[in-house]
Scaffold this motif. Structure first.
Motif, PDB file in Angstrom:
ATOM      1  N   LYS A 120      67.943  48.715  43.808  1.00 20.95           N
ATOM      2  CA  LYS A 120      69.078  47.975  44.357  1.00 20.95           C
ATOM      3  C   LYS A 120      69.410  48.440  45.772  1.00 20.95           C
ATOM      4  O   LYS A 120      69.684  47.626  46.645  1.00 20.95           O
ATOM      5  CB  LYS A 120      70.283  48.143  43.441  1.00 20.95           C
ATOM      6  CG  LYS A 120      71.419  47.223  43.806  1.00 20.95           C
ATOM      7  CD  LYS A 120      72.469  47.180  42.727  1.00 20.95           C
ATOM      8  CE  LYS A 120      73.587  46.222  43.087  1.00 20.95           C
ATOM      9  NZ  LYS A 120      74.317  46.636  44.302  1.00 20.95           N
ATOM     10  N   ASP A 121      69.366  49.750  45.993  1.00 22.95           N
ATOM     11  CA  ASP A 121      69.695  50.277  47.320  1.00 22.95           C
ATOM     12  C   ASP A 121      68.739  49.731  48.370  1.00 22.95           C
ATOM     13  O   ASP A 121      69.137  49.363  49.467  1.00 22.95           O
ATOM     14  CB  ASP A 121      69.606  51.811  47.322  1.00 22.95           C
ATOM     15  CG  ASP A 121      70.701  52.415  46.470  1.00 22.95           C
ATOM     16  OD1 ASP A 121      71.662  51.694  46.163  1.00 22.95           O
ATOM     17  OD2 ASP A 121      70.585  53.600  46.096  1.00 22.95           O
ATOM     18  N   ALA A 122      67.456  49.696  48.018  1.00 23.59           N
ATOM     19  CA  ALA A 122      66.455  49.244  48.984  1.00 23.59           C
ATOM     20  C   ALA A 122      66.587  47.743  49.239  1.00 23.59           C
ATOM     21  O   ALA A 122      66.520  47.294  50.379  1.00 23.59           O
ATOM     22  CB  ALA A 122      65.053  49.567  48.486  1.00 23.59           C
ATOM     23  N   PHE A 123      66.809  46.989  48.151  1.00 21.37           N
ATOM     24  CA  PHE A 123      66.865  45.534  48.326  1.00 21.37           C
ATOM     25  C   PHE A 123      68.148  45.080  49.001  1.00 21.37           C
ATOM     26  O   PHE A 123      68.201  44.007  49.580  1.00 21.37           O
ATOM     27  CB  PHE A 123      66.688  44.816  46.982  1.00 21.37           C
ATOM     28  CG  PHE A 123      65.243  44.616  46.619  1.00 21.37           C
ATOM     29  CD1 PHE A 123      64.494  43.617  47.235  1.00 21.37           C
ATOM     30  CD2 PHE A 123      64.622  45.423  45.679  1.00 21.37           C
ATOM     31  CE1 PHE A 123      63.163  43.420  46.912  1.00 21.37           C
ATOM     32  CE2 PHE A 123      63.285  45.241  45.354  1.00 21.37           C
ATOM     33  CZ  PHE A 123      62.556  44.238  45.971  1.00 21.37           C
ATOM     34  N   SER A 124      69.213  45.884  48.911  1.00 24.87           N
ATOM     35  CA  SER A 124      70.452  45.444  49.549  1.00 24.87           C
ATOM     36  C   SER A 124      70.675  46.117  50.897  1.00 24.87           C
ATOM     37  O   SER A 124      71.661  45.832  51.564  1.00 24.87           O
ATOM     38  CB  SER A 124      71.634  45.682  48.608  1.00 24.87           C
ATOM     39  OG  SER A 124      71.655  47.034  48.226  1.00 24.87           O
ATOM     40  N   ALA A 125      69.764  46.998  51.314  1.00 26.99           N
ATOM     41  CA  ALA A 125      69.912  47.670  52.611  1.00 26.99           C
ATOM     42  C   ALA A 125      69.880  46.641  53.728  1.00 26.99           C
ATOM     43  O   ALA A 125      69.101  45.692  53.697  1.00 26.99           O
ATOM     44  CB  ALA A 125      68.799  48.685  52.794  1.00 26.99           C
ATOM     45  N   LYS A 126      70.758  46.868  54.722  1.00 22.94           N
ATOM     46  CA  LYS A 126      70.894  45.872  55.789  1.00 22.94           C
ATOM     47  C   LYS A 126      69.955  46.108  56.968  1.00 22.94           C
ATOM     48  O   LYS A 126      69.829  45.270  57.848  1.00 22.94           O
ATOM     49  CB  LYS A 126      72.339  45.866  56.312  1.00 22.94           C
ATOM     50  CG  LYS A 126      73.371  45.497  55.260  1.00 22.94           C
ATOM     51  CD  LYS A 126      73.594  43.991  55.231  1.00 22.94           C
ATOM     52  CE  LYS A 126      74.789  43.609  54.384  1.00 22.94           C
ATOM     53  NZ  LYS A 126      74.453  43.623  52.953  1.00 22.94           N
ATOM     54  N   ASP A 127      69.357  47.273  57.059  1.00 22.55           N
ATOM     55  CA  ASP A 127      68.382  47.471  58.129  1.00 22.55           C
ATOM     56  C   ASP A 127      67.110  48.099  57.561  1.00 22.55           C
ATOM     57  O   ASP A 127      67.122  48.702  56.492  1.00 22.55           O
ATOM     58  CB  ASP A 127      68.965  48.317  59.278  1.00 22.55           C
ATOM     59  CG  ASP A 127      69.273  49.717  58.824  1.00 22.55           C
ATOM     60  OD1 ASP A 127      68.470  50.614  59.089  1.00 22.55           O
ATOM     61  OD2 ASP A 127      70.314  49.888  58.169  1.00 22.55           O
ATOM     62  N   GLN A 128      66.038  47.873  58.300  1.00 17.37           N
ATOM     63  CA  GLN A 128      64.719  48.213  57.777  1.00 17.37           C
ATOM     64  C   GLN A 128      64.547  49.702  57.509  1.00 17.37           C
ATOM     65  O   GLN A 128      63.965  50.090  56.501  1.00 17.37           O
ATOM     66  CB  GLN A 128      63.656  47.728  58.766  1.00 17.37           C
ATOM     67  CG  GLN A 128      62.248  47.918  58.250  1.00 17.37           C
ATOM     68  CD  GLN A 128      61.275  47.021  58.976  1.00 17.37           C
ATOM     69  OE1 GLN A 128      61.598  45.898  59.321  1.00 17.37           O
ATOM     70  NE2 GLN A 128      60.086  47.509  59.216  1.00 17.37           N
ATOM     71  N   ALA A 129      65.113  50.540  58.409  1.00 20.55           N
ATOM     72  CA  ALA A 129      64.926  51.980  58.239  1.00 20.55           C
ATOM     73  C   ALA A 129      65.548  52.461  56.934  1.00 20.55           C
ATOM     74  O   ALA A 129      64.935  53.232  56.185  1.00 20.55           O
ATOM     75  CB  ALA A 129      65.525  52.721  59.421  1.00 20.55           C
ATOM     76  N   SER A 130      66.756  51.984  56.622  1.00 24.59           N
ATOM     77  CA  SER A 130      67.373  52.464  55.392  1.00 24.59           C
ATOM     78  C   SER A 130      66.727  51.852  54.166  1.00 24.59           C
ATOM     79  O   SER A 130      66.673  52.482  53.102  1.00 24.59           O
ATOM     80  CB  SER A 130      68.890  52.249  55.404  1.00 24.59           C
ATOM     81  OG  SER A 130      69.229  51.020  55.935  1.00 24.59           O
ATOM     82  N   ALA A 131      66.216  50.626  54.276  1.00 23.02           N
ATOM     83  CA  ALA A 131      65.499  50.019  53.149  1.00 23.02           C
ATOM     84  C   ALA A 131      64.242  50.830  52.850  1.00 23.02           C
ATOM     85  O   ALA A 131      63.929  51.121  51.689  1.00 23.02           O
ATOM     86  CB  ALA A 131      65.134  48.568  53.464  1.00 23.02           C
ATOM     87  N   MET A 132      63.520  51.203  53.905  1.00 20.07           N
ATOM     88  CA  MET A 132      62.298  52.000  53.732  1.00 20.07           C
ATOM     89  C   MET A 132      62.622  53.364  53.158  1.00 20.07           C
ATOM     90  O   MET A 132      61.913  53.872  52.301  1.00 20.07           O
ATOM     91  CB  MET A 132      61.609  52.190  55.079  1.00 20.07           C
ATOM     92  CG  MET A 132      60.468  51.241  55.277  1.00 20.07           C
ATOM     93  SD  MET A 132      59.527  51.728  56.725  1.00 20.07           S
ATOM     94  CE  MET A 132      58.971  50.137  57.245  1.00 20.07           C
ATOM     95  N   ASN A 133      63.719  53.911  53.652  1.00 22.69           N
ATOM     96  CA  ASN A 133      64.133  55.216  53.183  1.00 22.69           C
ATOM     97  C   ASN A 133      64.475  55.183  51.701  1.00 22.69           C
ATOM     98  O   ASN A 133      64.089  56.064  50.927  1.00 22.69           O
ATOM     99  CB  ASN A 133      65.348  55.664  53.994  1.00 22.69           C
ATOM    100  CG  ASN A 133      65.342  57.142  54.236  1.00 22.69           C
ATOM    101  OD1 ASN A 133      64.375  57.823  53.891  1.00 22.69           O
ATOM    102  ND2 ASN A 133      66.407  57.638  54.804  1.00 22.69           N
ATOM    103  N   ALA A 134      65.164  54.129  51.286  1.00 20.70           N
ATOM    104  CA  ALA A 134      65.562  53.998  49.885  1.00 20.70           C
ATOM    105  C   ALA A 134      64.350  53.796  48.986  1.00 20.70           C
ATOM    106  O   ALA A 134      64.320  54.243  47.845  1.00 20.70           O
ATOM    107  CB  ALA A 134      66.537  52.840  49.731  1.00 20.70           C
ATOM    108  N   LEU A 135      63.350  53.111  49.512  1.00 27.05           N
ATOM    109  CA  LEU A 135      62.193  52.784  48.684  1.00 27.05           C
ATOM    110  C   LEU A 135      61.136  53.879  48.695  1.00 27.05           C
ATOM    111  O   LEU A 135      60.552  54.206  47.674  1.00 27.05           O
ATOM    112  CB  LEU A 135      61.589  51.464  49.179  1.00 27.05           C
ATOM    113  CG  LEU A 135      60.716  50.718  48.187  1.00 27.05           C
ATOM    114  CD1 LEU A 135      61.529  50.315  46.958  1.00 27.05           C
ATOM    115  CD2 LEU A 135      60.141  49.466  48.830  1.00 27.05           C
ATOM    116  N   PHE A 136      60.881  54.437  49.874  1.00 26.93           N
ATOM    117  CA  PHE A 136      59.784  55.402  49.995  1.00 26.93           C
ATOM    118  C   PHE A 136      60.249  56.795  50.401  1.00 26.93           C
ATOM    119  O   PHE A 136      59.450  57.710  50.496  1.00 26.93           O
ATOM    120  CB  PHE A 136      58.760  54.915  51.022  1.00 26.93           C
ATOM    121  CG  PHE A 136      58.083  53.634  50.642  1.00 26.93           C
ATOM    122  CD1 PHE A 136      57.218  53.585  49.555  1.00 26.93           C
ATOM    123  CD2 PHE A 136      58.304  52.473  51.359  1.00 26.93           C
ATOM    124  CE1 PHE A 136      56.597  52.406  49.208  1.00 26.93           C
ATOM    125  CE2 PHE A 136      57.672  51.288  51.007  1.00 26.93           C
ATOM    126  CZ  PHE A 136      56.821  51.254  49.922  1.00 26.93           C
TER     127      PHE A 136
END
Lengths: 102, 150
Positions: free
Chosen positions: B33-49
């Motif tokens: 959920k954190d990765a899919f709802s992240a508003k910018d790419q860096a935090s989405a990547m951080n949440a996922l990987f």
């Protein structure tokens, strides 16, 4: 009711699968005619199993197009066998259906 | 049993339940959920990987140079890396950049195709997690008609 259309073709020991779901994939960012946001409603997970083994597993976000198209291939699979497709929606709805390998 | 012990017991069971709720997220397959709802790419990547990815020629991202219709942009990602665990697609300027994540079970080729929505011209990044490391490929897609609402 099945929402997926599946084309799976076995060749040379592996199976190519192309599938498309009939689904709006509502993002939750669009406004309806009344000016209110249309609540998000999208497929969030899709899993495909062949002979009990998971061969495909995807987590989808709202950026996936309406009527999602997914293509992949896996080792194994023979003409006539069945694929089991399981999906869930962000709303909690879920379903499972089958598709044949041709 | 006095009030204090009751409060403690509730707190302890709450902590256990919290852990239980977090457990599926540890599993690779759970919808992050954190990765899919992240508003910018860096935090989405951080949440996922848990970090950013290293650009690699071993990741092949097939995307159109110009997409006439941002609502349906066909993308293909493949890689010749070994031990691929998962493949993810990020669209930098979308409201939520993470578009999709594909797991790679044993026996399945690390080669996926799908179609995504793009709000405007931006970079599309495919990230492959293989052998504990993350590798990426980026390609810019020009969008003439945006795919969000309109």
């Amino acid at each position: 009711m099945s929402i997926f259309r599946v084309k799976a073709k076995a060749r040379k020991g592996s199976t190519d699968v192309k599938m498309m779901a009939k689904h709006e994939m509502e993002t939750g960012q669009r406004k309806g005619k009344d000016g209110n946001l249309i609540p998000a409603k999208f497929l969030d997970t899709v899993t495909v199993k062949h002979a009990g083994n998971t061969v495909f597993e995807a987590n989808l976000g709202t950026a996936v197009s309406k009527n999602p198209y997914l293509a992949f291939s896996f080792a194994g699979g023979v003409k006539g066998e069945e694929l089991e497709i399981m999906w869930t929606e962000n709303t909690g709805a879920n379903g499972s259906e089958t598709g044949a390998i041709k | 049993m006095n009030r204090r012990t009751v409060v403690k017991a509730i707190a302890a069971s709450g902590a256990l339940m919290g852990m239980g709720a977090l457990m599926p997220r540890v599993a690779l397959a759970a919808w992050n959920k954190d990765a899919f709802s992240a508003k910018d790419q860096a935090s989405a990547m951080n949440a996922l990987f848990g970090g950013s990815a290293e650009a690699s020629a071993n990741v092949m991202l097939k995307a159109p140079a110009i997409a006439e219709n941002g609502a349906v942009v066909p993308l293909s990602v493949s890689t010749d890396l070994a031990d691929v665990e998962s493949v993810a697609i990020f669209i930098e300027n979308n409201p939520t950049p993470l578009a999709a994540q594909f797991m790679v079970p044993a026996g399945t080729d690390a080669d996926f195709s799908t179609r995504v929505r793009m709000g405007k011209t931006t970079n599309v990044t495919a990230v492959v997690k293989a052998g504990g490391n993350t590798y990426s490929a980026t390609s810019e897609v020009k969008v003439t008609i945006g795919g969000c609402g309109g």
